[in-house]
Scaffold this motif. Structure first.
Motif, short mmCIF file in Angstrom:
data_model
loop_
_atom_site.label_atom_id
_atom_site.label_comp_id
_atom_site.label_asym_id
_atom_site.label_seq_id
_atom_site.Cartn_x
_atom_site.Cartn_y
_atom_site.Cartn_z
N LEU A 364 0.85 -1.19 0.00
CA LEU A 364 0.00 0.00 0.00
C LEU A 364 0.89 1.24 0.00
N GLU A 434 -2.67 7.56 -0.28
CA GLU A 434 -2.47 6.12 -0.44
C GLU A 434 -2.81 5.69 -1.86
N SER A 436 -4.00 2.80 -3.65
CA SER A 436 -4.60 1.51 -3.30
C SER A 436 -4.67 0.55 -4.48
N GLN A 437 -4.58 1.07 -5.73
CA GLN A 437 -4.53 0.20 -6.90
C GLN A 437 -3.63 0.83 -7.94
#
Length: 458
Positions: A364, A434, A436-437
């Motif tokens: 992450l 962040e 996240s993908q």
């Protein structure tokens, strides 16, 4: 370049038209007060980095003395028939530090060879060559696909590949926009942007842009405010399904006009867009992985109206204020790897600065900005990928911390060159970004937190 100007000016300005029919008397073109320095200075005051001039619109009247037609400024009384609008704008752009670009309409309602095939392509290439060899460096060649000939009109097959080859040979640093392989039209002329704009798209989209099927086919003012619902998703995994092995880098440009029309009309002098509306478009375009091309049309006397000039100045100050509210006093930490210059590479491009690349095994990837002065009102976060490595981020979440608790402030599914995420001002002592993908290990060029404007509620 992020933000640059369009200048629609020509015979249509004199005849109060949007799409001239061609064959108007060149004597009608006589803008006695033409002041290219006023145009360029006004664009620069808005924070623009370049200017694209409509050197020839669909009516065929040329703003330079072309060797292959008499339908030009050379046949007009302006400057005694010795004037050259293209030269004056190109020179003014250089004086003010802006780049210069050209718009040359493939559709020509005056030239007799239009519709003949090779003969017209020869004519068009000759004009393109004149524009690309007489006026210094050109940053953009803007190719419009509009054609309103109708079902019984002339049909001309444009030799796009030949046009592109001429540009590559004569101005190798120029990008070819819209009906070209380098810069993609956003799909409307209202200044609208997609929720998530991707620069990586199927190659088939380039082929589609070379046709006039989706371009304007009528002199309809409503087209400039039409937001199309189709193709709202061009680059997600779902949109790329089946095209994974045939992708291209084809970034978007958002274009619109400061007025309802593209050319100046006195009847629209009270309809200049407000600085609030333009700044909103700016944030969504320049902050939405697109460039912003804003048209500002001079009037018949060859000068911009005072209202347009004033709004441009206000827009420039609004942009500068937004940039000045960056919270610089912050300690940056990253979930893995070295942060590089990720917290100092904004505003503007960051040549020579080191982006942040997390470890490939980081589950992450995250950047945290902790404010040195404690709690601050925050209203936006600016993110950017190092696009020399491609566009990789597929989901990003921004959180703010207050009293030890993290709250989600914004989310997005694409970042690209730049993403500006705005939200209602909140008090926070840190911001967390962040990833996240992602399609591959993300390479982040910039992360900046923007403080709230004075007087903004928190």
């Amino acid at each position: 370049m992020e933000f640059y100007g369009f200048v629609h000016f020509g015979m249509n300005t004199m005849t109060d038209r949007e799409w001239g029919e061609g064959h108007d008397d060149p004597a009608a073109f006589d803008p006695a007060g033409l002041d290219a320095d006023q145009w360029v200075a006004a664009l620069k005051s808005a924070g623009m980095t370049g200017v694209i001039l409509t050197c020839k619109h669909h009516d065929g009247f040329c703003l330079w003395p072309s060797d292959v037609t008499t339908y030009s400024v050379a046949s007009s009384p302006w400057r005694g028939g010795r004037g050259d609008v293209v030269a004056e704008v190109a020179d003014a752009a250089r004086r003010h530090g802006l780049r210069f670009g050209v718009y040359l309409s493939p559709w020509d309602r005056t030239e007799a060879s239009y519709g003949s095939g090779t003969a017209y392509n020869d004519f068009y290439v000759a004009q393109l060559t004149e524009l690309l060899t007489r006026y210094g460096p050109v940053f953009s060649v803007w190719l419009d696909g509009a054609n309103g000939e109708g079902p019984n009109g002339k049909v001309q097959t444009y030799d796009w590949e030949r046009y592109y080859a001429v540009v590559r040979a004569l101005q190798p640093d120029a990008v070819i926009s819209v009906c070209g392989p380098d810069v993609r039209w956003c799909g409307n002329e209202a200044g609208d942007t997609r929720p998530d704009e991707w620069s990586v798209v199927p190659r088939a989209l380039q082929d589609a842009e070379r046709t006039a099927d989706r371009s304007q086919k009528a002199d309809d003012a409503g087209f400039a405010r039409l937001v199309r619902s189709d193709d709202r998703d061009l680059g997600s995994r779902a949109a790329l399904a089946g095209y994974e092995d045939d992708l291209v880098w084809y970034p978007a440009e958002v274009n619109t006009s400061i007025r309802p029309g593209w050319f100046h009309h006195a009847a629209e002098d009270a309809e200049v867009r407000s600085v609030d509306e333009l700044f909103t478009i700016y944030l969504r375009a320049v902050g939405g992985n697109s460039c912003f091309l804003l048209n500002v049309p001079p009037a018949r006397d060859g000068r911009l109206r005072d209202t347009d000039v004033a709004v441009l100045g206000q827009l420039g100050r609004r942009i500068e204020d937004f940039r000045a509210r960056r919270i610089e006093a912050a300690t940056v930490t990253v979930s893995s790897g070295s942060p590089g210059d990720v917290a100092s590479a904004w505003p503007g491009p960051a040549p020579g600065r080191t982006p942040w690349r997390p470890d490939d095994t980081d589950p992450l990837p995250a950047v945290t900005l902790a404010f040195a002065a404690g709690t601050r009102p925050v209203a936006a976060v600016v993110l950017g990928e190092d696009i020399t490595q491609g566009q990789r981020i597929e989901q990003v979440v921004v959180r703010g911390r207050r009293d030890g608790r993290w709250t989600t402030l914004a989310e997005a599914n694409a970042v690209g060159y730049q993403r500006i995420l705005t939200f209602a001002p909140v008090e926070a002592d840190a911001v967390l970004v962040e990833v996240s993908q992602a399609r591959d290990t993300p390479v982040v060029a910039r992360v900046a937190a923007i403080g709230a404007a004075i007087g903004a509620a928190s």
